[in-house]
Design an enzyme around this catalytic site. Sequence first.
Site, short mmCIF file in Angstrom:
data_model
loop_
_atom_site.label_atom_id
_atom_site.label_comp_id
_atom_site.label_asym_id
_atom_site.label_seq_id
_atom_site.Cartn_x
_atom_site.Cartn_y
_atom_site.Cartn_z
N LYS A 87 0.81 -1.22 0.00
CA LYS A 87 0.00 0.00 0.00
C LYS A 87 0.84 1.27 0.00
CE LYS A 87 -4.45 -1.55 0.87
NZ LYS A 87 -4.35 -2.85 1.58
N GLU A 109 -9.38 7.41 3.10
CA GLU A 109 -10.30 6.48 3.74
C GLU A 109 -9.49 5.25 4.16
OE1 GLU A 109 -9.56 6.41 0.65
OE2 GLU A 109 -9.29 4.26 0.25
N SER A 373 1.64 -9.69 -1.01
CA SER A 373 1.32 -8.25 -0.94
C SER A 373 1.67 -7.63 0.41
CB SER A 373 -0.17 -8.04 -1.24
OG SER A 373 -0.97 -8.89 -0.42
#
Length: 406
Positions: A87, A109, A373
């Site tokens: 991320k 968010e 990930s």
Amino acid sequence: MPTYNDFFGPYGGRYVPEVLQPPLAELEKAFQEALNDPEFLKEYEDFCRDFIGRPTPLLPARNASRELGGAQIYIKLEGLANTGAHKINNAAGQALLARRMGKKRIIAETGAGQHGVATAAACARLGFPCVIYMGEEDIRRQHPNVYWMEMYGAEVRPVTSGSRTLKDAVNEAFRDWTANSHDTHYLLGSALGPSPYPDMVREFQSVIGKEIKEQADFKIDAMVACVGGGSNAIGFLAPFLDNPDIRMIGVEAGGRGAGEGNNAVRMADTGRPGIIQGYKSLFLHDQDGQVLDTHSISAGLDYPGIGPQLASLGEAGRIEFTDARDQEALEALKFFARHEGVIFAMESAHAGAAAIKLAREMSPDQNLIINMSGRGDKDIFISAAALDGDNWREFLDSESRRKYVD
Ligand SMILES: *Cc1c(COP(=O)(O)O)cnc(C)c1O
């Protein structure tokens, strides 16, 4: 240079109220200019190296491969990126873009809190005040991530509307942006939302696939990634889309199994076209457009929608979709920990589970890459509760009674 796309086949677009058209157009223009500016690309590259710790390794998983007796498995260790997951690649890119645009404040968010943590860290690094919108229900469930966001100096604003989860947090962030876009950047967390977000997030996440191009000194036969909103998958796969010899597999959350509310599978025949939160894609929703409940053991894979480019590539057959259930993800977590000394995030373990099945069907002269990930430290409250039951509960219980002294 990448070209900018409004639509991916039938999906994508920019379905927003009139007031949000100018800020999205401004963002689109800034993003296109930045991508063509070597100075900006250099800034991003330096940030990736100095702060994120890129390139992340491509690990030859020799023990796991031998154990399964099929394809040679390689694992892209995005979990070694600062803040523990992919991320940060997107958070960093957009934060640098916001600085270039002269914005003074960043909002985002978050659902499970991973994107909030990455955004808060990038903002701390670049000196931006940062507000993270998070559903009250998610704040309750994800306390450790709230703690880290605040440690980085972000303000976590509880959202009390609707189901008090991710989609309500997105609505609240758009509301803030509508009022404050002159000095505020909305740093959206996955490869979805109104254009230009799907393109922008894909471009920043493509650092994953581009590194693999440099690192893989072998012929790639298959690539496997988990799919929530789709940012790690599209960033991992995009640089290889023009290679028809590579099988690409997206893995959704199979949760407890079939049946409404038990999973977050959108790409079987369960998802239906819709326009929700500014873009057209496949969603789990009913006849009235009411979003359905989802379930997954991994907090990052339970979003009811999927990024428009992945939806389009899935329908076109370029990317195959499958799912892994909660239990299979837990088994994969144990498997790779035991054989490779690598702890997958619960999301990534879904890709691991599908890869275990696929590798067995392939031959030892073939190569498969899994995108890990994120790393699984963050999931200890879930994995330990599931795999270490009573001991873990006893530990939590004794911790809660412990007296802390200096
Ligand atoms: C958020 C998250 C995901 C799911 O999001 P995508 O946009 O589909 O990548 C997957 N893995 C990890 C570790 C995450 O934090």
